[in-house]
Motif scaffolding. Structure first.
Motif, mmCIF file in Angstrom:
data_model
loop_
_atom_site.group_PDB
_atom_site.id
_atom_site.type_symbol
_atom_site.label_atom_id
_atom_site.label_comp_id
_atom_site.label_asym_id
_atom_site.label_seq_id
_atom_site.Cartn_x
_atom_site.Cartn_y
_atom_site.Cartn_z
ATOM 1 N N HIS A 115 0.587 11.641 4.355
ATOM 2 C CA HIS A 115 -0.348 11.680 3.516
ATOM 3 C C HIS A 115 -1.416 11.758 4.252
ATOM 4 O O HIS A 115 -2.438 13.144 4.238
ATOM 5 C CB HIS A 115 -0.546 10.708 2.094
ATOM 6 C CG HIS A 115 -1.978 10.813 1.673
ATOM 7 N ND1 HIS A 115 -2.252 11.582 1.081
ATOM 8 C CD2 HIS A 115 -2.674 10.029 2.008
ATOM 9 C CE1 HIS A 115 -3.578 10.955 0.149
ATOM 10 N NE2 HIS A 115 -4.346 9.992 1.437
ATOM 11 N N TYR A 116 -1.281 10.974 4.552
ATOM 12 C CA TYR A 116 -2.656 11.588 6.075
ATOM 13 C C TYR A 116 -2.841 12.747 7.030
ATOM 14 O O TYR A 116 -3.385 13.168 7.067
ATOM 15 C CB TYR A 116 -3.183 10.183 6.611
ATOM 16 C CG TYR A 116 -3.667 9.248 6.483
ATOM 17 C CD1 TYR A 116 -4.666 9.496 6.217
ATOM 18 C CD2 TYR A 116 -2.960 8.307 5.860
ATOM 19 C CE1 TYR A 116 -6.036 8.502 4.913
ATOM 20 C CE2 TYR A 116 -3.238 6.500 4.874
ATOM 21 C CZ TYR A 116 -4.329 7.073 4.252
ATOM 22 O OH TYR A 116 -5.077 5.504 3.827
ATOM 23 N N CYS B 87 -0.362 4.074 1.302
ATOM 24 C CA CYS B 87 -0.332 4.877 2.227
ATOM 25 C C CYS B 87 1.043 5.121 3.167
ATOM 26 O O CYS B 87 1.878 4.586 3.273
ATOM 27 C CB CYS B 87 -1.432 4.432 3.309
ATOM 28 S SG CYS B 87 -0.980 2.748 4.320
ATOM 29 N N CYS C 279 0.821 -1.548 -0.007
ATOM 30 C CA CYS C 279 -0.537 -0.057 -0.312
ATOM 31 C C CYS C 279 0.386 1.154 0.240
ATOM 32 O O CYS C 279 1.886 1.322 0.706
ATOM 33 C CB CYS C 279 -0.916 -0.096 1.287
ATOM 34 S SG CYS C 279 -2.653 1.533 1.142
ATOM 35 N N ASP D 170 -7.696 5.038 9.358
ATOM 36 C CA ASP D 170 -7.661 4.387 9.519
ATOM 37 C C ASP D 170 -7.553 3.617 8.145
ATOM 38 O O ASP D 170 -8.934 4.517 7.147
ATOM 39 C CB ASP D 170 -8.410 2.914 9.156
ATOM 40 C CG ASP D 170 -8.642 2.869 11.443
ATOM 41 O OD1 ASP D 170 -7.821 3.097 11.563
ATOM 42 O OD2 ASP D 170 -9.912 1.799 10.864
ATOM 43 N N CYS D 171 -6.380 3.039 7.140
ATOM 44 C CA CYS D 171 -5.823 3.474 5.742
ATOM 45 C C CYS D 171 -7.458 2.270 5.151
ATOM 46 O O CYS D 171 -8.184 1.209 5.554
ATOM 47 C CB CYS D 171 -5.122 2.774 5.254
ATOM 48 S SG CYS D 171 -4.980 2.690 3.339
#
Ligand SMILES: [Zn+2]
Length: 121
Positions: free
Chosen positions: A83-84, A79, A77, A109-110
């Protein structure tokens, strides 16, 4: 072990051409789909049966069959906490306050890999 076959009608592009849903009704698509569903389960999980052999078995009577180079399937992934953090920072402070848990962190949560990120924002 698992195997699958994805058959997709690739659009030639909508600009200046028929809409995609019109092309789904193309009579050759039904023919291709009926050949594709004739694949057997054991063929999908046979490690000795390469992609080109499988395609040949299914579509060898067709006037043109092209096999594009594949890429190995890999788990992963893209993620990242950076990013978040950026996503969470776009929310107004009032909304971020409502997202915080008792420890003051926003837990994200991704949606792809289910990894959890604790963001102190
Ligand atoms: Zn992820």
């Amino acid at each position: 072990m698992a195997g699958g076959l994805l058959v997709q009608h690739l659009a030639e592009g909508e600009e200046g051409r028929e809409r995609l849903h019109v092309r789904l009704d193309h009579p050759e698509w039904g023919h291709v789909a009926s050949l594709a569903v004739s694949v057997r389960h054991d063929e999908l999980v046979d490690p000795a049966l390469g992609l080109e052999s499988l395609v040949w078995r299914l579509f060898h009577d067709e006037p043109e069959v092209r096999v594009e180079a594949g890429r190995p399937v890999a788990r992963g992934c893209r993620c990242s906490i950076a990013h978040y953090r950026e996503v969470v920072a776009r929310f107004p402070e009032g909304e971020r306050a409502a997202m915080r848990n008792d420890a003051g962190a926003i837990v994200v949560d991704c949606a792809f890999c289910s990894k959890q990120f604790e963001i102190l924002a």
